[in-house]
Design an enzyme around this catalytic site. Structure first.
Site, PDB file in Angstrom:
ATOM      1  CD1 TRP A 101      52.168  -1.494 -87.438  1.00  0.00           C
ATOM      2  CD2 TRP A 101      51.881   0.503 -86.952  1.00  0.00           C
ATOM      3  NE1 TRP A 101      51.582  -1.018 -88.182  1.00  0.00           N
ATOM      4  CE2 TRP A 101      51.207   0.514 -87.931  1.00  0.00           C
ATOM      5  CE3 TRP A 101      51.365   0.834 -86.078  1.00  0.00           C
ATOM      6  CZ2 TRP A 101      50.711   0.980 -88.554  1.00  0.00           C
ATOM      7  CZ3 TRP A 101      51.082   2.428 -86.308  1.00  0.00           C
ATOM      8  CH2 TRP A 101      50.631   2.810 -87.997  1.00  0.00           C
ATOM      9  CG  ASP A 171      48.235  -5.127 -83.294  1.00  0.00           C
ATOM     10  OD1 ASP A 171      47.688  -6.356 -84.228  1.00  0.00           O
ATOM     11  OD2 ASP A 171      49.114  -4.460 -83.673  1.00  0.00           O
ATOM     12  CE  LYS A 195      47.126  -2.557 -90.430  1.00  0.00           C
ATOM     13  NZ  LYS A 195      47.302  -1.770 -91.474  1.00  0.00           N
TER      14      LYS A 195
END
Length: 360
Positions: A101, A171, A195
């Site tokens: 990511w 993030d 999540k």
């Protein structure tokens, strides 16, 4: 059918209590005679939902008044572009690459500014967090970017990088609300909620107000301009209403559980059960250096692809779902987010012990 133990990395397990409450309110939310799914985002009832959700996350994370809380859409991936678009001043940013990511975020940012990759753990398949105590960051970098918990590789920053006075952007998608956090250490802290906080479709961005520019380049889409969203209190257009409503319920559930201190203890207890087993197992081994292990995502392997596949199939038959590792790393991965009960981790370890005896 009984509920399974769902170890999916996201969309992931939600608290059963929250799902039951939402089910009870599905046809009639608090006497409105309609579902939140059917409700106008301009209604009083929805305004109360979003206001309470913001108030609760502010309390949970102890968010200072000079930070905006935005409920956005487009996944964390859309912020990969919005961040450089909104923070670009000198046209340069520093990225620390600790997994898929962060790698994607850096590639996206490169469309808008110059990206310095100041540290990386790619040399060892992202199995550790690089030393970030003395990074070579250009003085004119607009910000330093990290992905704090790496869902795929199971690593976590336990010490934030020394940004040398630059704005830190993080993030936190896969560790959101899993432990206490000092928001003031970040300029921007954001994450997709699917999540650890709610259903897919909502991104929460917590942004220090002085970082929200009055003007951005004319090429920046209106929807990706933070000021547009901040001025309208996340209601510039129709937000992901139902997702925000579920997030609000999860915030209340976390508060009821004792807040983020209690959540951290709960998560440490669960992770210890699994890591202790992996450390003594002769068949299974964890893939992350112990000091950088995540409390949320635990990857492990047997070293034999056929055996891995057999394990995943037999675990599924035993009611332990979504244990297959990400396609880029293979093996297995157990995501043990806030809502995963301790019994789920115990059931997994018992199954692993049995599997090891049968396949030694």
């Amino acid at each position: 059918m009984a509920r399974v133990y769902n170890f999916s990395a996201g969309p992931a397990v939600l608290p059963e209590e929250v799902l039951k409450e939402a089910a009870e309110e599905m046809l009639d939310y608090k006497g409105t005679g309609m579902s939140v799914m059917e409700m106008s985002h301009r209604s009083k009832a929805f305004q109360q939902i979003i206001d309470e959700a913001e108030q609760d996350i502010r309390e949970l994370m102890n968010i200072p008044n000079n930070y905006k809380v935005l409920f956005l859409q487009g996944g964390a991936s859309q912020q990969f572009a919005a961040i450089p678009m909104n923070l670009k001043k000198n046209g340069k940013a520093a990225y620390i690459i600790t997994g898929q990511w962060a790698k994607k975020a850096a590639a996206e940012a490169e469309k808008y500014l110059e990206v310095q990759r100041v540290a990386s753990s790619a040399d060892k398949t992202f199995s550790y967090i690089p030393d970030c105590s003395d990074l070579d960051i250009d003085d004119d970098a607009d910000y330093v970017y990290i992905c704090e918990n790496n869902t795929i590789y199971g690593t976590k920053y336990h010490t934030l990088p020394n940004t040398k006075g630059h704005t830190l952007v993080a993030d936190v998608s896969s560790c959101f609300l899993s432990e206490p956090v000092d928001v003031e250490k970040y300029g921007v802290i954001y994450g997709g909620v699917q999540k650890n906080v709610g259903p897919a479709g909502v991104v929460i961005a917590i942004i220090r107000e002085d970082l929200i520019p009055e003007k951005v380049d004319i090429s920046v889409p209106t929807m990706l301009t933070w000021k547009t969203q901040a001025d309208a209190n996340s209601l510039y257009n129709t937000p992901p209403c139902y997702g925000i409503y579920i997030c609000g319920k999860v915030f209340k559930w976390i508060k009821k559980m004792g807040g983020l201190d209690a959540m951290k203890k709960h998560n440490e207890k669960k992770a210890k059960i699994l890591y202790d087993f992996l450390d003594k197992s002769k068949l299974f081994k964890g893939t992350v250096v112990p000091e950088d292990r995540s409390l949320m995502n635990v990857p492990f392997v047997t070293g034999n692809e056929e055996l891995d596949a057999k394990f995943v199939a037999e675990a599924k038959a035993a009611g332990l779902e979504n244990l297959k590792g990400h396609r880029t790393v293979g093996g297995m991965r157990a995501s043990i987010y806030n809502a995963m009960p301790i019994e789920g981790v115990q059931a997994l370890v018992e199954f692993m012990e049995k599997f090891e005896k049968e396949n030694a």
